[in-house]
Structures are given as C-alpha cells and as structure tokens.
Write a protein that holds these residues in place. Structure first.
Motif, mmCIF file in Angstrom:
data_model
loop_
_atom_site.group_PDB
_atom_site.id
_atom_site.type_symbol
_atom_site.label_atom_id
_atom_site.label_comp_id
_atom_site.label_asym_id
_atom_site.label_seq_id
_atom_site.Cartn_x
_atom_site.Cartn_y
_atom_site.Cartn_z
ATOM 1 N N GLY A 138 0.842 1.527 42.557
ATOM 2 C CA GLY A 138 -0.060 0.565 41.941
ATOM 3 C C GLY A 138 -1.103 1.151 41.022
ATOM 4 N N MET A 139 -1.086 2.455 40.806
ATOM 5 C CA MET A 139 -2.080 3.080 39.930
ATOM 6 C C MET A 139 -1.660 2.906 38.475
ATOM 7 S SD MET A 139 -3.447 7.045 39.887
ATOM 8 C CE MET A 139 -4.103 6.934 41.555
ATOM 9 N N PRO A 140 -2.565 2.474 37.593
ATOM 10 C CA PRO A 140 -2.228 2.353 36.166
ATOM 11 C C PRO A 140 -1.780 3.699 35.600
ATOM 12 C CG PRO A 140 -4.296 1.247 36.649
ATOM 13 C CD PRO A 140 -3.935 2.015 37.877
ATOM 14 N N GLN A 141 -0.829 3.660 34.672
ATOM 15 C CA GLN A 141 -0.299 4.891 34.107
ATOM 16 C C GLN A 141 -1.374 5.709 33.415
ATOM 17 O OE1 GLN A 141 3.784 5.252 32.533
ATOM 18 N NE2 GLN A 141 2.841 5.556 30.535
ATOM 19 N N ILE B 17 8.427 8.152 30.588
ATOM 20 C CA ILE B 17 9.415 7.721 31.576
ATOM 21 C C ILE B 17 9.370 6.213 31.788
ATOM 22 C CG2 ILE B 17 10.072 7.819 34.011
ATOM 23 C CD1 ILE B 17 9.409 10.783 33.993
ATOM 24 N N THR B 18 8.176 5.694 32.094
ATOM 25 C CA THR B 18 8.072 4.255 32.359
ATOM 26 C C THR B 18 8.371 3.404 31.128
ATOM 27 O OG1 THR B 18 6.501 4.654 34.166
ATOM 28 C CG2 THR B 18 6.545 2.438 33.219
ATOM 29 N N PRO B 19 7.801 3.712 29.927
ATOM 30 C CA PRO B 19 8.123 2.911 28.740
ATOM 31 C C PRO B 19 9.615 2.918 28.382
ATOM 32 C CG PRO B 19 6.161 4.203 28.336
ATOM 33 C CD PRO B 19 6.721 4.673 29.638
ATOM 34 N N ALA C 222 1.242 5.264 24.363
ATOM 35 C CA ALA C 222 2.462 4.708 24.940
ATOM 36 C C ALA C 222 2.241 3.307 25.490
ATOM 37 C CB ALA C 222 2.990 5.629 26.036
ATOM 38 N N GLU C 223 1.055 3.056 26.052
ATOM 39 C CA GLU C 223 0.767 1.740 26.620
ATOM 40 C C GLU C 223 0.275 0.752 25.568
ATOM 41 O OE1 GLU C 223 -1.918 2.143 29.939
ATOM 42 O OE2 GLU C 223 -0.237 2.342 31.323
#
Length: 424
Positions: free
Chosen positions: A269-272, A40-42, A166-167
């Motif tokens: 603010g939590m890392p994915q 979702i975020t990427p 993904a990251e």
C-alpha cells in the motif's frame, strides 16, 4: 623552499579533477542502471507484462553490467578510459531513448537489457579501480570509497525524479530524461578525463617524483587479456571466495533490494514515489558508509571488514519483511539508515583484496569478481520476481538473501592474504 615549490604544493593535483569527472560518470551510470526499478509497475499496467517478464530484462541488464566489466577494464588499458567511457554513455543514450518506441517485451530486453547493460557496465566499478590504480598512490582507499559512493548518489539524484516522471508525465518521459542526461555527460568526459598522469605532465598523487605510471598498451586485444587474467586467477582459491561472496553481495543489493524494494513496498500500500524516496535515502547513507569503508580499508584487514558487513546485512534482511507498511514507519527508516550504511561498503575492501593478491592484474580480476556480483544480482532479480508471481509476496526472497549473506561472511573469512595464493 622556493616560492615556485610552495605554489606547486598549493595547487590542486590533477588527480582530484580526474576523480571528480569519474564521479560524475559513475553517478550517471548508477542512476541509468537503477531506472528499471521505477518502470516495473508502469510497464506492468500498460502492457500487462508479468513481473517475471520485466525482471528478465532487468536480469539481462545486470548480467551484462557485470560481464562487460572485465572486458571494459582491458579496453581501458588498450584504448584509454576517455574513449571507452564516452562510447559507453552514447550506448546508454541510444538504449534508453529507443524504449519509447517499444511494444513488445523482447524490445525491453534489447534496449534496457542489452544496450543500457553494456553501456553502464563499461562505467562500472572496474572504472573506479582503473582510476585509482593510475592516478593515486596516496589516498587510494578513500578515493575508492568516494567513487563507489557515486553509485549511491546516482540513485539519490535519479530515482525520486524518475519515479515522479513515471507517475506523472509517464515512463517514456523518464526514459528520455535518462537518454538526455547521458548525452550531457559525454563532452565533460571527453574534455576533462585523462588516461594517465603523464598525459598532463604530472605523476600519480603520492608517487615519487619522476615515477612513470604509464604502461605500454598490451599487445594482445582486450578480450584475450581479460580471458587470460581470468584463467590465471581462476586457478587460485581467493578468486572463488571473492567471486562467491560478491555474487551474494549483488544478489542482496542490486538484484533484490534495488530491483524489488519499490514494487514490494507498493504491494503493502505504499505509494511508489514514497518507496523511491526511501530507496534514494539508502543512497544518502551509503555515501557515508562507503567513504568510511574506504578509509577503514587503508587501516584494517579488508577481509575482516567484509565479514562484518555481510553479517550485518544478512541480519537486517531477515528483519525487513516485518517492516513493510503503507506508510514509512520509524522502524522502516531505521532499516533504511542501517542498510544504507552497508549497501556497497563491501566494494573498497574487495578492491583492496584484488589489488593485494593479484597486483598489476588487480583491476581486471576485480572486473571478473564484479561480473559475479552482477550474475548474482540477475539471478536474484528473476528469482524474486518469480517468487512474487507464484507466492504472492517477497518474504521468501528476503529470508533467503539474509541466509546467503551469512554464507558470504564465511567465504570472506577464508580468503588468504597476499603472498598466500594457494592454487585450487
């Protein structure tokens, strides 16, 4: 007692090997279906698509994952589990692999929504019901729990790795990993999975000697049989209570937590990657909770178990909005453990109720009940995404899901026992 008889008893029953292969296939299906949670975020960052737009693809995936199930159950009766599951894995591989070429949101809907949804739906929980019905007379409850737990294990195995991909290398690497994993499982299924105990000269585990479990494939096609069973079951009240409760189950798990927990945690603010590990941790505790639920389903009235599970889940979701922080605080870890034990603990008692109330049609009926699960999940996935787009947060979605779980507890309590299938 002869030495030959003793050796036969000591030998591992073939049903356990079939269950192990089914576990691997279901494990993969769960991991493949859960992958959009880390995309979702990427995708939002690369293409500028809103979460509502991306959630639409997830919703199509969830709907097809559910609505494919009853037809898949009928197809397994007609053509066999081995053929259906092998073809489903190929669909997943194609759908996931093609996403690396997409440039428009409709292509995401086609690949992750349609192709992966159809593939994973054919390996959904109706596969569990079919395996246990054909291969087990003894230990059905606990085997149902173990195979259901494979879904949680799929999250555990895939999500942290896919989140890292993904990251790091990028979301395309994650998609190709899913495609490759699906292809690897195909030979295993084709080689080891068998449709009936008689195919290998044995009987179902716990069956009387000489008992034949194979039934003649239905004369009508799979679609006709699935729809015929639906028409019959839909005329009874237990079906609607089971379907309604399971729709809420899907909304409060796959649709809301499974799809939006990671981006919701990221909003605070939590890392994915950390959020993905927390979601995977739910999977660890879900294994224990689901196996225990299967064991309890052999011993306690399944509808009582459902009431307890839904009440506890609803209360925990109402607490969740106050637990999100940038770090994984102890309070969040307590929620993860508690919620994980309840994640899909609802499945074994629901399968048991379908079997008790609808007999030989229980697996297909469960397919339709599971379809309602995924429709509920799809609605929740889109509704939560739109809530985030318009209100800037997910709080309303968490509270709403908690209230619905309490409603599901009431519907479960209203389910009548076998032999009391009053008509609507």
């Amino acid at each position: 007692m002869t030495a030959q008889t003793t050796d036969r008893r000591r030998r591992l029953h073939r049903a356990w090997l079939v269950a192990a292969v089914a576990f691997v296939a279901i494990l993969g299906a769960a991991g493949f279906r859960a992958t959009p949670a880390v995309l979702i975020t990427p995708l939002e960052q690369e293409f500028g698509w809103t979460r509502g737009t991306i959630s639409l693809a997830v919703s199509v995936n969830l709907v097809l994952y559910g609505l494919t199930a009853p037809f898949a159950a009928a197809l397994m009766d007609r053509f066999g589990m081995r053929r259906v599951v092998s073809f489903a894995l190929l669909l997943v591989a194609v759908g996931s692999g093609l996403t690396v070429f997409m440039g428009a949101s409709w292509q995401l809907v086609l690949c992750w929504g349609v192709l992966v949804g159809l593939g994973t739906g054919s390996m959904a929980l109706v596969f569990v019901a079919t395996v246990t019905d054909r291969w087990f007379v003894r230990h059905r409850g606990i085997v149902t729990g173990l195979l259901t737990a494979a879904g949680a294990t799929g999250q555990l195995v895939f999500l942290p790795v896919l989140a890292w991909l993904a990251e790091g290398p990028g979301w395309r690497a994650a998609s190709l990993t899913v495609s490759g994993a699906a292809l690897v499982v195909v030979p295993l299924v084709w080689w080891l999975l068998r449709d009936h105990p008689e195919d290998v000269g044995t009987t179902a585990l716990g069956a009387e000697p000489g008992r034949v479990s194979r039934i003649r494939p239905p004369a009508e096609n799979a679609a006709v049989r699935a729809l015929t069973v639906l028409r019959s079951a839909a005329g009874t009240r237990p079906f609607w209570f089971l379907a309604g409760g399971f729709a809420i189950c899907g909304a409060s798990t796959n649709g809301l937590v499974g799809t939006h927990f990671i981006p919701a945690a990221h909003d605070h603010g939590m890392p994915q990657a950390t959020a993905a590990w927390l979601l995977a941790l739910i999977g660890i505790f879900d294994i224990a909770g689901t196996v225990l639920s299967g064991w309890l389903s052999d011993r306690i009235d399944p509808k009582i178990l459902l009431v307890v599970y839904y009440v506890l889940r609803g209360l925990s979701l109402m607490v969740l909005p106050s637990l999100f922080t940038a770090d994984a605080e102890p309070s969040m870890l307590i929620f993860i453990i508690f919620y994980g034990l309840d994640w899909v603990a609802t499945v074994p008692p629901t399968v048991a109720l379908c079997r008790r109330v609808y007999g030989a049609d229980g697996a297909v009926v469960f397919g339709w009940v599971f379809g309602s699960h995924q429709v509920g999940a799809a609605i929740a996935a889109v509704a939560a995404g739109l809530t985030r787009d318009h209100l800037g947060g997910y709080d309303l979605a968490w509270y709403g899901a908690g209230v619905l779980c309490l409603l599901a507890a009431g519907m479960s309590l209203a389910i009548r026992h076998a032999g009391q299938r009053e008509r609507v």
